[in-house]
Design a protein around this motif. Sequence first.
Motif, PDB file in Angstrom:
ATOM      1  N   LEU A 168      -5.054   8.283  -6.680  1.00  0.00           N
ATOM      2  CA  LEU A 168      -6.259   8.524  -5.888  1.00  0.00           C
ATOM      3  C   LEU A 168      -6.927   7.211  -5.481  1.00  0.00           C
ATOM      4  O   LEU A 168      -7.650   7.155  -4.496  1.00  0.00           O
ATOM      5  CB  LEU A 168      -7.248   9.393  -6.664  1.00  0.00           C
ATOM      6  N   ILE A 169      -6.671   6.163  -6.281  1.00  0.00           N
ATOM      7  CA  ILE A 169      -7.164   4.826  -5.947  1.00  0.00           C
ATOM      8  C   ILE A 169      -6.042   3.831  -6.229  1.00  0.00           C
ATOM      9  O   ILE A 169      -5.431   3.856  -7.302  1.00  0.00           O
ATOM     10  CB  ILE A 169      -8.406   4.437  -6.777  1.00  0.00           C
ATOM     11  N   ASP A 171      -5.275  -0.435  -5.742  1.00  0.00           N
ATOM     12  CA  ASP A 171      -5.755  -1.762  -5.325  1.00  0.00           C
ATOM     13  C   ASP A 171      -7.160  -1.707  -4.733  1.00  0.00           C
ATOM     14  O   ASP A 171      -7.446  -2.339  -3.713  1.00  0.00           O
ATOM     15  CB  ASP A 171      -4.787  -2.393  -4.316  1.00  0.00           C
ATOM     16  N   GLY A 172      -8.019  -0.934  -5.371  1.00  0.00           N
ATOM     17  CA  GLY A 172      -9.408  -0.871  -4.951  1.00  0.00           C
ATOM     18  C   GLY A 172      -9.684  -0.059  -3.700  1.00  0.00           C
ATOM     19  O   GLY A 172     -10.775  -0.111  -3.139  1.00  0.00           O
ATOM     20  N   GLN A 173      -8.689   0.727  -3.245  1.00  0.00           N
ATOM     21  CA  GLN A 173      -8.861   1.536  -2.042  1.00  0.00           C
ATOM     22  C   GLN A 173      -8.581   3.009  -2.360  1.00  0.00           C
ATOM     23  O   GLN A 173      -7.604   3.332  -3.047  1.00  0.00           O
ATOM     24  CB  GLN A 173      -7.925   1.062  -0.928  1.00  0.00           C
ATOM     25  N   ILE A 174      -9.423   3.891  -1.840  1.00  0.00           N
ATOM     26  CA  ILE A 174      -9.269   5.333  -2.072  1.00  0.00           C
ATOM     27  C   ILE A 174      -8.140   5.886  -1.199  1.00  0.00           C
ATOM     28  O   ILE A 174      -8.043   5.560  -0.018  1.00  0.00           O
ATOM     29  CB  ILE A 174     -10.578   6.073  -1.755  1.00  0.00           C
ATOM     30  N   ILE A 175      -7.275   6.696  -1.802  1.00  0.00           N
ATOM     31  CA  ILE A 175      -6.188   7.341  -1.068  1.00  0.00           C
ATOM     32  C   ILE A 175      -6.681   8.702  -0.593  1.00  0.00           C
ATOM     33  O   ILE A 175      -6.585   9.705  -1.302  1.00  0.00           O
ATOM     34  CB  ILE A 175      -4.933   7.505  -1.961  1.00  0.00           C
ATOM     35  N   TYR A 176      -7.236   8.723   0.608  1.00  0.00           N
ATOM     36  CA  TYR A 176      -7.912   9.922   1.107  1.00  0.00           C
ATOM     37  C   TYR A 176      -6.968  11.103   1.321  1.00  0.00           C
ATOM     38  O   TYR A 176      -7.343  12.253   1.090  1.00  0.00           O
ATOM     39  CB  TYR A 176      -8.654   9.601   2.404  1.00  0.00           C
ATOM     40  N   HIS A 177      -5.725  10.847   1.765  1.00  0.00           N
ATOM     41  CA  HIS A 177      -4.826  11.980   2.024  1.00  0.00           C
ATOM     42  C   HIS A 177      -4.423  12.690   0.730  1.00  0.00           C
ATOM     43  O   HIS A 177      -4.136  13.893   0.736  1.00  0.00           O
ATOM     44  CB  HIS A 177      -3.584  11.529   2.817  1.00  0.00           C
ATOM     45  N   ASN A 178      -4.411  11.960  -0.399  1.00  0.00           N
ATOM     46  CA  ASN A 178      -4.131  12.605  -1.684  1.00  0.00           C
ATOM     47  C   ASN A 178      -5.322  13.436  -2.161  1.00  0.00           C
ATOM     48  O   ASN A 178      -5.151  14.494  -2.769  1.00  0.00           O
ATOM     49  CB  ASN A 178      -3.760  11.564  -2.737  1.00  0.00           C
ATOM     50  N   LEU A 179      -6.519  12.938  -1.885  1.00  0.00           N
ATOM     51  CA  LEU A 179      -7.718  13.726  -2.193  1.00  0.00           C
ATOM     52  C   LEU A 179      -7.702  15.043  -1.417  1.00  0.00           C
ATOM     53  O   LEU A 179      -7.998  16.111  -1.955  1.00  0.00           O
ATOM     54  CB  LEU A 179      -8.975  12.929  -1.826  1.00  0.00           C
ATOM     55  N   ILE A 203     -10.715  -1.273  -9.498  1.00  0.00           N
ATOM     56  CA  ILE A 203      -9.651  -0.421 -10.053  1.00  0.00           C
ATOM     57  C   ILE A 203      -8.318  -0.723  -9.376  1.00  0.00           C
ATOM     58  O   ILE A 203      -8.190  -0.648  -8.153  1.00  0.00           O
ATOM     59  CB  ILE A 203     -10.000   1.067  -9.874  1.00  0.00           C
ATOM     60  N   ILE A 204      -7.322  -1.069 -10.173  1.00  0.00           N
ATOM     61  CA  ILE A 204      -5.994  -1.341  -9.625  1.00  0.00           C
ATOM     62  C   ILE A 204      -5.218  -0.040  -9.403  1.00  0.00           C
ATOM     63  O   ILE A 204      -4.444   0.082  -8.460  1.00  0.00           O
ATOM     64  CB  ILE A 204      -5.201  -2.307 -10.542  1.00  0.00           C
ATOM     65  N   LEU A 205      -5.464   0.953 -10.279  1.00  0.00           N
ATOM     66  CA  LEU A 205      -4.812   2.255 -10.122  1.00  0.00           C
ATOM     67  C   LEU A 205      -5.620   3.340 -10.822  1.00  0.00           C
ATOM     68  O   LEU A 205      -6.017   3.179 -11.978  1.00  0.00           O
ATOM     69  CB  LEU A 205      -3.388   2.232 -10.700  1.00  0.00           C
ATOM     70  N   ALA A 206      -5.855   4.437 -10.121  1.00  0.00           N
ATOM     71  CA  ALA A 206      -6.484   5.622 -10.703  1.00  0.00           C
ATOM     72  C   ALA A 206      -5.660   6.832 -10.278  1.00  0.00           C
ATOM     73  O   ALA A 206      -5.387   7.011  -9.092  1.00  0.00           O
ATOM     74  CB  ALA A 206      -7.927   5.766 -10.227  1.00  0.00           C
TER      75      ALA A 206
END
Length: 237
Positions: A168-169, A171-179, A203-206
């Motif tokens: 879901l995150i 390298d500090g960027q939200i993965i919107y398509h997974n949300l 956050i490197i990975l969430a």
Amino acid sequence: MNLETIYRTFIVFIAGYLFLRVTGKKAVSQMHTFDLLYIFVLTNIISTPVEVSNVGKAILYGAITVILYKIFIRLSLHNKLRWILYESPTVLIRNGDIDRKGLKKARMPVNELLSHLRVKGYTDTRNIALAVMEGTGSISVIPKSKYRPVQPNDLNISVKKEYIPIPLIMDGQIIYHNLKYLKLEQGWLMNEVKKMGEKVENIILATFLDNGKLFIDNNEIINHRKDPYYYKPGEDN
């Protein structure tokens, strides 16, 4: 486009294939002969305009090479032609015994075979049911049944379905398509991040776990200095 252009490209393609075929599977490890040849020829053609100012001819030869490659790949889908176009797998070990003919055909010394087995996690050739050099040059190893890893089915244990944590995150960027895929709101994610005392940019990975919770791996590395279980090679210790 004249007949001579097509003829010359075809001859180069076939000659290159034969040279690579004679060289052996080790030289084309991880790739089929046709795939490697295609990359070599196409790269050489594309780089030609750098030395000779003839972009049109380079593009033409490149297009012919792509067409030839597509034709050969299509032909390889037929079983009878596949065994002609691609090399057959070579047996290196059968039922614990090293196949000398196979090693000679693969041009592989015994010490190299042993190193491949170690990479796969096996140290004794007697424990191997079958070791094969595939057409791509990679080594496949099948251990004897009593030396293979124990499977849950061997112990009559039922296991839950495999679940792949969904990022879901990164390298500090939200993965919107997974949300969107999980039908979750950005507000929910931000709330979970806040509850853990984190910031998205750190956050490197969430990942979203199968239990519906969020796992966070941040950029912080816990200092385990002098702990032998966390030894790090080099002079940084």
